[in-house]
Design an enzyme around this catalytic site. Structure first.
Site, short mmCIF file in Angstrom:
data_model
loop_
_atom_site.label_atom_id
_atom_site.label_comp_id
_atom_site.label_asym_id
_atom_site.label_seq_id
_atom_site.Cartn_x
_atom_site.Cartn_y
_atom_site.Cartn_z
N ILE A 1 5.31 -2.70 -7.63
CA ILE A 1 4.60 -1.42 -7.78
C ILE A 1 5.27 -0.38 -6.87
O ILE A 1 5.20 -0.49 -5.64
CB ILE A 1 3.11 -1.55 -7.39
N ARG A 2 5.94 0.56 -7.47
CA ARG A 2 6.71 1.58 -6.71
C ARG A 2 7.44 0.89 -5.55
O ARG A 2 7.34 1.29 -4.39
CB ARG A 2 5.79 2.69 -6.21
N GLY B 1 0.88 -1.17 0.00
CA GLY B 1 0.00 0.00 0.00
C GLY B 1 0.91 1.20 0.00
O GLY B 1 1.82 1.29 -0.83
N GLU B 2 0.73 2.07 0.95
CA GLU B 2 1.61 3.23 1.08
C GLU B 2 2.13 3.23 2.52
O GLU B 2 1.34 3.39 3.46
CB GLU B 2 0.81 4.49 0.74
N SER B 3 3.43 3.02 2.66
CA SER B 3 3.95 2.85 4.02
C SER B 3 3.75 4.09 4.89
O SER B 3 3.54 3.98 6.09
CB SER B 3 5.43 2.45 3.98
N GLU C 1 0.36 -11.28 -3.44
CA GLU C 1 -1.09 -11.37 -3.28
C GLU C 1 -1.84 -10.89 -4.51
O GLU C 1 -3.04 -11.07 -4.63
CB GLU C 1 -1.53 -10.60 -2.02
N HIS D 1 4.51 -8.03 -4.76
CA HIS D 1 3.15 -8.30 -4.26
C HIS D 1 2.68 -9.70 -4.65
O HIS D 1 1.96 -9.84 -5.64
CB HIS D 1 2.17 -7.32 -4.90
N CYS E 1 6.05 -5.33 0.19
CA CYS E 1 6.20 -3.98 -0.37
C CYS E 1 6.17 -2.92 0.74
O CYS E 1 7.14 -2.83 1.49
CB CYS E 1 5.18 -3.74 -1.46
N ARG F 1 13.19 3.21 -0.55
CA ARG F 1 11.80 3.30 -1.04
C ARG F 1 11.78 3.72 -2.51
O ARG F 1 12.67 4.44 -2.96
CB ARG F 1 11.01 4.32 -0.23
#
Ligand code: GLN
Length: 281
Positions: free
Chosen positions: A165-166, A61-63, A256, A254, A94, A124
């Site tokens: 993803i990023r 997600g976004e840490s 998942e 990821h 991630c 990151r």
């Protein structure tokens, strides 16, 4: 025996993990005859929910968002307790890997809190804007079983299609320390996790090992080989994208989002082993 696996559900791809865990749980059950085990997979948002878990996944997600919501909902300290004091099995994907690192780059000071647990420094958004997202076939040695282990050998040796993803990478393995990563604290753009000592009366089964490299994204030198020679997976030749230290596991990508349950199956088996070791100790 019930085994409760939590997925931190503050932000990000938690639902996808739960779906794939259900599939993986069935595969693990089908490999064992007469198992008395019952898997419970649940979303975790509160300390009480976390305390009821035997193991935890921190999703992508976004840490920065996950850490902010965790801070506001008073979950940061319970998470640090779970991962670093009681040392229950935890897997971060991630953004989850970033949160489990003891040090992270490209993060504003004060803009991000870390949980820690893995003596590594992550970078990151390593792949930058040009290639924010991509897929790659990975040879993950820990999935490859010579006898297939319940699946056919070909499936067990098939490369894992990984989605980045990023994504962060592990840019440095840090020395194993019991306090904070002092040297890391000196760098301008690096945040570090606060120290939390392992409770040896609870985590009797754990010896804090060094960080193990579990997977590498082959770098240019390794990937470009087209002379027919066998490609060698060499930690020097690529970016580190999967690591483990005692019960804590992290992947840059990821699993998942792929629908391939092999890593989830492997990790659930690791959890079963970890619970067995703790019971015996
Ligand atoms: N770039 C994100 C971060 O810094 C991680 C992206 C992801 O989880 N897919 O948290």
């Amino acid at each position: 025996m019930d085994i409760t696996i939590g997925v931190l559900a503050l932000q990000g791809a938690f639902n996808e993990h739960i779906q794939l865990l259900r599939e993986a749980g069935q595969i693990v059950a089908s490999k064992e005859n007469n198992s008395q085990k019952k898997w419970i997979f649940k979303e975790v948002r509160t300390e009480a929910e976390l305390t009821s878990c035997d193991a935890l996944i921190i999703p992508g997600g976004e840490s920065t968002a996950i850490s902010l919501v965790a801070q506001r909902s008073n979950m940061l300290e319970p998470l640090r307790h779970f991962v670093k004091v009681t040392r229950k099995p935890t897997w971060g994907t991630c953004a989850g890997l970033i949160l489990l690192a003891e040090a992270a780059n490209q993060t504003k000071r004060g803009g991000q809190e870390l949980i820690g647990g893995l003596d590594v420094r992550v970078n990151r958004n390593h792949f930058g804007r040009q290639v924010e997202s991509f897929q790659a076939n990975l040879d993950l040695p820990f999935l490859q079983k010579a006898d297939g282990d319940g699946q056919d050998v070909e499936t067990s040796q098939k490369p894992f299609r990984a989605i980045f993803i990023r994504a962060p990478i592990v840019e440095k393995l840090l020395p194993r320390v019991s306090g904070i990563q002092q040297d890391e604290a000196k760098a301008e753009e690096t945040v570090i996790a606060p120290s939390r000592a392992m409770d040896e009366s609870v985590a009797k089964d754990i010896t804090l090992a060094d960080v193990e490299i579990m997977g590498v994204l082959p770098g240019r030198t390794a990937a470009v080989k087209d002379d027919g020679m066998e490609e060698k997976l060499d930690a020097e030749a690529g970016d580190i994208i999967a690591v483990r230290q005692a019960n804590v596991f992290g992947t840059s990508f990821h699993p998942e989002l792929t629908g391939d349950p092999r890593i989830h199956v492997w990790w659930l088996e690791q959890v079963v082993e970890a619970i067995g070791r703790r019971k015996k100790s």
